[in-house]
Every structure is written in C-alpha cells, then in structure tokens.
Design a protein around this motif. Sequence first.
Motif, mmCIF file in Angstrom:
data_model
loop_
_atom_site.group_PDB
_atom_site.id
_atom_site.type_symbol
_atom_site.label_atom_id
_atom_site.label_comp_id
_atom_site.label_asym_id
_atom_site.label_seq_id
_atom_site.Cartn_x
_atom_site.Cartn_y
_atom_site.Cartn_z
ATOM 1 N N THR A 199 38.927 42.537 54.242
ATOM 2 C CA THR A 199 38.531 41.292 53.591
ATOM 3 C C THR A 199 39.763 40.500 53.175
ATOM 4 N N PHE A 200 39.561 39.199 53.014
ATOM 5 C CA PHE A 200 40.569 38.311 52.446
ATOM 6 C C PHE A 200 40.209 38.024 51.002
ATOM 7 N N ASP A 201 41.195 37.691 50.189
ATOM 8 C CA ASP A 201 40.910 37.231 48.836
ATOM 9 C C ASP A 201 40.326 35.819 48.937
ATOM 10 N N PRO A 202 39.687 35.303 47.868
ATOM 11 C CA PRO A 202 39.033 33.991 47.940
ATOM 12 C C PRO A 202 39.957 32.831 48.311
ATOM 13 N N GLN A 203 41.229 32.923 47.979
ATOM 14 C CA GLN A 203 42.174 31.855 48.287
ATOM 15 C C GLN A 203 42.775 31.996 49.692
ATOM 16 N N GLY A 204 42.506 33.135 50.361
ATOM 17 C CA GLY A 204 43.044 33.358 51.696
ATOM 18 C C GLY A 204 44.524 33.698 51.721
ATOM 19 N N LYS A 205 45.063 34.165 50.588
ATOM 20 C CA LYS A 205 46.486 34.490 50.513
ATOM 21 C C LYS A 205 46.775 35.962 50.812
ATOM 22 N N PHE A 206 45.771 36.832 50.627
ATOM 23 C CA PHE A 206 45.963 38.263 50.825
ATOM 24 C C PHE A 206 44.872 38.831 51.721
ATOM 25 N N LEU A 207 45.248 39.802 52.531
ATOM 26 C CA LEU A 207 44.315 40.546 53.361
ATOM 27 C C LEU A 207 44.315 41.984 52.865
ATOM 28 N N TYR A 208 43.121 42.549 52.680
ATOM 29 C CA TYR A 208 42.955 43.934 52.256
ATOM 30 C C TYR A 208 42.301 44.706 53.388
ATOM 31 N N ALA A 209 42.853 45.902 53.686
ATOM 32 C CA ALA A 209 42.329 46.722 54.786
ATOM 33 C C ALA A 209 42.247 48.178 54.343
ATOM 34 N N ILE A 248 35.123 46.629 51.123
ATOM 35 C CA ILE A 248 36.120 46.025 50.231
ATOM 36 C C ILE A 248 35.695 44.597 49.932
ATOM 37 N N GLY A 249 35.795 44.218 48.666
ATOM 38 C CA GLY A 249 35.497 42.849 48.246
ATOM 39 C C GLY A 249 36.394 42.480 47.082
ATOM 40 N N THR A 250 36.433 41.217 46.745
ATOM 41 C CA THR A 250 37.228 40.763 45.608
ATOM 42 C C THR A 250 36.359 39.938 44.668
ATOM 43 N N SER A 251 36.814 39.846 43.427
ATOM 44 C CA SER A 251 36.136 38.981 42.469
ATOM 45 C C SER A 251 36.388 37.527 42.870
ATOM 46 N N PRO A 252 35.580 36.591 42.367
ATOM 47 C CA PRO A 252 35.753 35.179 42.738
ATOM 48 C C PRO A 252 37.138 34.617 42.432
ATOM 49 N N ASP A 253 37.803 35.159 41.391
ATOM 50 C CA ASP A 253 39.145 34.662 41.068
ATOM 51 C C ASP A 253 40.245 35.445 41.804
ATOM 52 N N GLY A 254 39.861 36.492 42.549
ATOM 53 C CA GLY A 254 40.815 37.271 43.325
ATOM 54 C C GLY A 254 41.631 38.276 42.532
ATOM 55 N N LYS A 255 41.331 38.440 41.247
ATOM 56 C CA LYS A 255 42.124 39.329 40.402
ATOM 57 C C LYS A 255 41.671 40.785 40.456
ATOM 58 N N VAL A 256 40.441 41.027 40.932
ATOM 59 C CA VAL A 256 39.904 42.386 40.995
ATOM 60 C C VAL A 256 39.498 42.690 42.434
ATOM 61 N N VAL A 257 39.889 43.883 42.902
ATOM 62 C CA VAL A 257 39.485 44.348 44.233
ATOM 63 C C VAL A 257 38.439 45.431 44.027
ATOM 64 N N TYR A 258 37.272 45.272 44.656
ATOM 65 C CA TYR A 258 36.202 46.245 44.572
ATOM 66 C C TYR A 258 36.196 47.074 45.850
ATOM 67 N N ILE A 259 36.103 48.390 45.700
ATOM 68 C CA ILE A 259 36.160 49.288 46.856
ATOM 69 C C ILE A 259 34.975 50.235 46.800
ATOM 70 N N ALA A 260 34.192 50.265 47.868
ATOM 71 C CA ALA A 260 33.102 51.228 48.015
ATOM 72 C C ALA A 260 33.569 52.283 49.000
ATOM 73 N N CYS A 261 33.452 53.543 48.606
ATOM 74 C CA CYS A 261 33.908 54.632 49.477
ATOM 75 C C CYS A 261 32.725 55.218 50.233
ATOM 76 N N GLY A 262 32.950 55.500 51.509
ATOM 77 C CA GLY A 262 31.913 56.076 52.354
ATOM 78 C C GLY A 262 31.549 57.488 51.925
ATOM 79 N N TRP A 263 32.512 58.237 51.404
ATOM 80 C CA TRP A 263 32.296 59.559 50.817
ATOM 81 C C TRP A 263 33.525 59.959 50.069
#
Length: 68
Positions: free
Chosen positions: A4-14, A53-68
Amino acid sequence: YGLTFDPQGKFLYASGGEHEVVHRFRLDKGLLHDHVQLKVGDARKDKLVPAGIGTSPDGKVVYIACGW
C-alpha cells in the motif's frame, strides 16, 4: 502479500513475508529510496506473516493484519 501507499503517495509499504517485517520506501520522482524495515512482533517468539497493510487517513499510523 500486502502492499500500500500512504494517503499522500510519499511512502510505499510492502510485506516482508515470513520475516516479521514491513518494508517502507520513500517514493520520489517515480523511484524508491530510503528503505526502512519496520519490525512486526518479536521473531524469537512470534511467527507473524504481514498480509494486509493500510494507513490512517493522516498517514501517521500503519495498520498490519497478519495471515498467521
């Protein structure tokens, strides 16, 4: 798994797959820079695989769901 990208498109999370990390890259002029590994859990006692992977609307928090 996750990407995912952050809302501003400045960072990529993988997802780092079975290595309990999420990779963060700064995106500038179409190129990835400044790689950082964000630890997810404690690899000595946890076996986590970041999947969603997702981010908060302001991009300050990264949310991660783990498959296991």
